[in-house]
Design a protein around this motif. Sequence first.
Motif, PDB file in Angstrom:
ATOM      1  N   ARG A  20       0.730  -0.986  -0.019  1.00  0.00           N
ATOM      2  CA  ARG A  20       0.064  -0.110   0.019  1.00  0.00           C
ATOM      3  C   ARG A  20       0.829   1.302  -0.023  1.00  0.00           C
ATOM      4  O   ARG A  20       0.652   2.166  -0.727  1.00  0.00           O
ATOM      5  CB  ARG A  20      -1.028   0.154   1.158  1.00  0.00           C
ATOM      6  N   ILE A  21       1.864   1.316   0.872  1.00  0.00           N
ATOM      7  CA  ILE A  21       2.484   2.448   0.909  1.00  0.00           C
ATOM      8  C   ILE A  21       3.680   2.713  -0.136  1.00  0.00           C
ATOM      9  O   ILE A  21       4.114   3.931  -0.357  1.00  0.00           O
ATOM     10  CB  ILE A  21       3.257   2.523   2.262  1.00  0.00           C
ATOM     11  N   LEU A  22       4.294   1.633  -0.644  1.00  0.00           N
ATOM     12  CA  LEU A  22       5.621   1.956  -1.478  1.00  0.00           C
ATOM     13  C   LEU A  22       5.269   2.778  -2.840  1.00  0.00           C
ATOM     14  O   LEU A  22       5.944   3.685  -3.121  1.00  0.00           O
ATOM     15  CB  LEU A  22       6.170   0.777  -1.832  1.00  0.00           C
ATOM     16  N   PRO A  23       4.011   2.660  -3.275  1.00  0.00           N
ATOM     17  CA  PRO A  23       3.606   3.523  -4.448  1.00  0.00           C
ATOM     18  C   PRO A  23       3.519   4.727  -4.028  1.00  0.00           C
ATOM     19  O   PRO A  23       3.636   5.842  -4.908  1.00  0.00           O
ATOM     20  CB  PRO A  23       2.207   2.829  -4.983  1.00  0.00           C
ATOM     21  N   ILE A  24       3.093   5.335  -2.630  1.00  0.00           N
ATOM     22  CA  ILE A  24       2.971   6.609  -2.589  1.00  0.00           C
ATOM     23  C   ILE A  24       4.396   7.113  -2.266  1.00  0.00           C
ATOM     24  O   ILE A  24       4.739   8.406  -2.458  1.00  0.00           O
ATOM     25  CB  ILE A  24       2.145   6.616  -1.282  1.00  0.00           C
ATOM     26  N   VAL A  25       5.171   6.325  -1.780  1.00  0.00           N
ATOM     27  CA  VAL A  25       6.936   6.718  -1.857  1.00  0.00           C
ATOM     28  C   VAL A  25       7.287   7.020  -2.902  1.00  0.00           C
ATOM     29  O   VAL A  25       8.000   7.863  -3.153  1.00  0.00           O
ATOM     30  CB  VAL A  25       7.766   5.840  -1.074  1.00  0.00           C
ATOM     31  N   SER A  26       7.011   6.206  -3.936  1.00  0.00           N
ATOM     32  CA  SER A  26       7.558   6.416  -5.274  1.00  0.00           C
ATOM     33  C   SER A  26       6.876   7.695  -5.911  1.00  0.00           C
ATOM     34  O   SER A  26       7.415   8.417  -6.632  1.00  0.00           O
ATOM     35  CB  SER A  26       6.945   5.255  -6.318  1.00  0.00           C
ATOM     36  N   LYS A  27       5.716   7.996  -5.661  1.00  0.00           N
ATOM     37  CA  LYS A  27       4.991   9.188  -6.220  1.00  0.00           C
ATOM     38  C   LYS A  27       5.742  10.338  -5.645  1.00  0.00           C
ATOM     39  O   LYS A  27       5.799  11.399  -6.453  1.00  0.00           O
ATOM     40  CB  LYS A  27       3.539   9.017  -5.739  1.00  0.00           C
TER      41      LYS A  27
ATOM     42  N   GLU B 159      12.207  -5.226  -3.856  1.00  0.00           N
ATOM     43  CA  GLU B 159      10.590  -4.726  -3.783  1.00  0.00           C
ATOM     44  C   GLU B 159      10.494  -3.090  -3.950  1.00  0.00           C
ATOM     45  O   GLU B 159       9.653  -2.766  -4.518  1.00  0.00           O
ATOM     46  CB  GLU B 159      10.200  -5.169  -2.303  1.00  0.00           C
ATOM     47  N   LEU B 160      11.337  -2.594  -3.355  1.00  0.00           N
ATOM     48  CA  LEU B 160      11.377  -1.200  -3.586  1.00  0.00           C
ATOM     49  C   LEU B 160      11.542  -0.742  -4.989  1.00  0.00           C
ATOM     50  O   LEU B 160      10.727   0.065  -5.561  1.00  0.00           O
ATOM     51  CB  LEU B 160      12.582  -0.258  -2.878  1.00  0.00           C
ATOM     52  N   LEU B 161      12.500  -1.240  -5.701  1.00  0.00           N
ATOM     53  CA  LEU B 161      12.716  -1.073  -7.232  1.00  0.00           C
ATOM     54  C   LEU B 161      11.587  -1.127  -7.964  1.00  0.00           C
ATOM     55  O   LEU B 161      11.232  -0.815  -8.909  1.00  0.00           O
ATOM     56  CB  LEU B 161      13.992  -1.499  -7.646  1.00  0.00           C
ATOM     57  N   ASP B 162      11.153  -2.795  -7.697  1.00  0.00           N
ATOM     58  CA  ASP B 162       9.680  -2.928  -8.293  1.00  0.00           C
ATOM     59  C   ASP B 162       8.374  -2.081  -8.218  1.00  0.00           C
ATOM     60  O   ASP B 162       7.485  -2.011  -9.109  1.00  0.00           O
ATOM     61  CB  ASP B 162       9.288  -4.582  -7.884  1.00  0.00           C
ATOM     62  N   HIS B 163       8.608  -1.465  -7.173  1.00  0.00           N
ATOM     63  CA  HIS B 163       7.486  -0.405  -7.069  1.00  0.00           C
ATOM     64  C   HIS B 163       7.920   0.910  -7.402  1.00  0.00           C
ATOM     65  O   HIS B 163       7.039   2.281  -7.206  1.00  0.00           O
ATOM     66  CB  HIS B 163       7.138  -0.431  -5.583  1.00  0.00           C
ATOM     67  N   GLY B 164       8.978   1.117  -8.138  1.00  0.00           N
ATOM     68  CA  GLY B 164       9.440   2.565  -8.632  1.00  0.00           C
ATOM     69  C   GLY B 164      10.014   3.351  -8.040  1.00  0.00           C
ATOM     70  O   GLY B 164       9.955   4.640  -8.063  1.00  0.00           O
ATOM     71  N   VAL B 165      10.453   2.936  -6.734  1.00  0.00           N
ATOM     72  CA  VAL B 165      11.084   3.660  -5.477  1.00  0.00           C
ATOM     73  C   VAL B 165      12.747   3.875  -5.879  1.00  0.00           C
ATOM     74  O   VAL B 165      13.298   2.842  -6.342  1.00  0.00           O
ATOM     75  CB  VAL B 165      11.026   3.324  -4.158  1.00  0.00           C
TER      76      VAL B 165
END
Length: 410
Positions: A247-254, A287-293
């Motif tokens: 839930r949170i990692l896409p927001i970190v990426s944004k 996992e971070l990289l996979d979410h675009g972070v």
Amino acid sequence: MYIVKNAKLLDGRKVSIGIENGIITCVGECRGEELVDAGGKLVIPPYFNMHFHLDSVFLPVQNISGTLWEGIRIWKEIKGKLTEDDVIKRATTAVKLMVAYGTLWIRSHADITEKEFKILRALLKVREELKKIADIQITAFPQDGIYTDKGNDELLYKAVELGADNVGLIPHNEITREDGVNSIDLAFNIAKEFNKDVDGHIDETDDPNSRYLEVVAKKTIENNWFNRVTAGHVTAMHSWDKAYRYRILPIVSKAGITVIPNPLVNAVLQGRLDEYPKRRGMAPIRELLDHGVNVALGHDCIMDPWYPLGSGNMLQVLFMAIHLDQLTGFDELRNSINLITYNAARAWRTEYGIEEGKKANLLVTNAEDEIDLIRFMEPPRYVIREGEVIAKDGRYVLINGRWEEVKRKP
């Protein structure tokens, strides 16, 4: 025009690299006076160390338990006794060592809860004195917390006024959740007033309930501080359940936040209260990289109250990260070099790369490719900064026009 001839690039091309007035003017078939011969070996841009503590480096102390808590206690007891000259001597040795190993960008924290600012003033002097061999940024870091002691908020403000490059914070070290959130608000308010980046120690704990990264992400978006925030450590992420991370990692990426794992140090500090199996205690890079972070790495410490080892070699940091996060798939392994190069440059927001028009910052290595580079972790044969050779063979650095041998410790 000077040239680095017989260079092999990361994309496999074999080229010469032409340099004029510190700028790359040719990549391909270039003619000019030879600067160095790469001998067909890999030539890459230099490394970044995105999270470090120059103030505590090379301190002759012993952490008997090896724990984070004893390290904090030791540091609290001695930091007020340090002199500017001592900090300058130790930090200067560390910077030269890192440069010899190919790191030309260093972001260091300065503990500003040392109320006389001896530490901060010392590191600001090091930044100035060594600017010809390295770009150094200083983060005003409230090691003891902002609201744990009256007046620390004022110290943080003053440290930025004195010349710190970034605004630091450590919300998980505050006494209450509310204080942690308020510390994040204060950091962003100061950053906006002085037009500074935010560079925090965030969720550096094994506690799965430590979730300040979500607050940092929200405040980044609210303040329109996109791509100007780094979150160091975030070791609690290793203990968050997968549904929460999802839930949170896409927001970190944004928000454009860069997460900075410090694998050498957190591998030995985290999970200390665990029985077996022990948590690895590192933010999950894949996992971070996979979410675009965006993810870049830090060395964090060398021979200080928290870590008794360390050489200043960012390849050693990368090597540990690869093992802890099992980044050994062929493409993962090849791309992992970005964690100490291109990803870090994105967070630093600086021009970077081996392209015409870019500054001629280069490492001439002994490696055939990036996998050999990581396997052997050798220092570069030559470190080139803006067209000038400033370090050789991991042993010598050019200081004020004179070559000197690099010390492994003061």
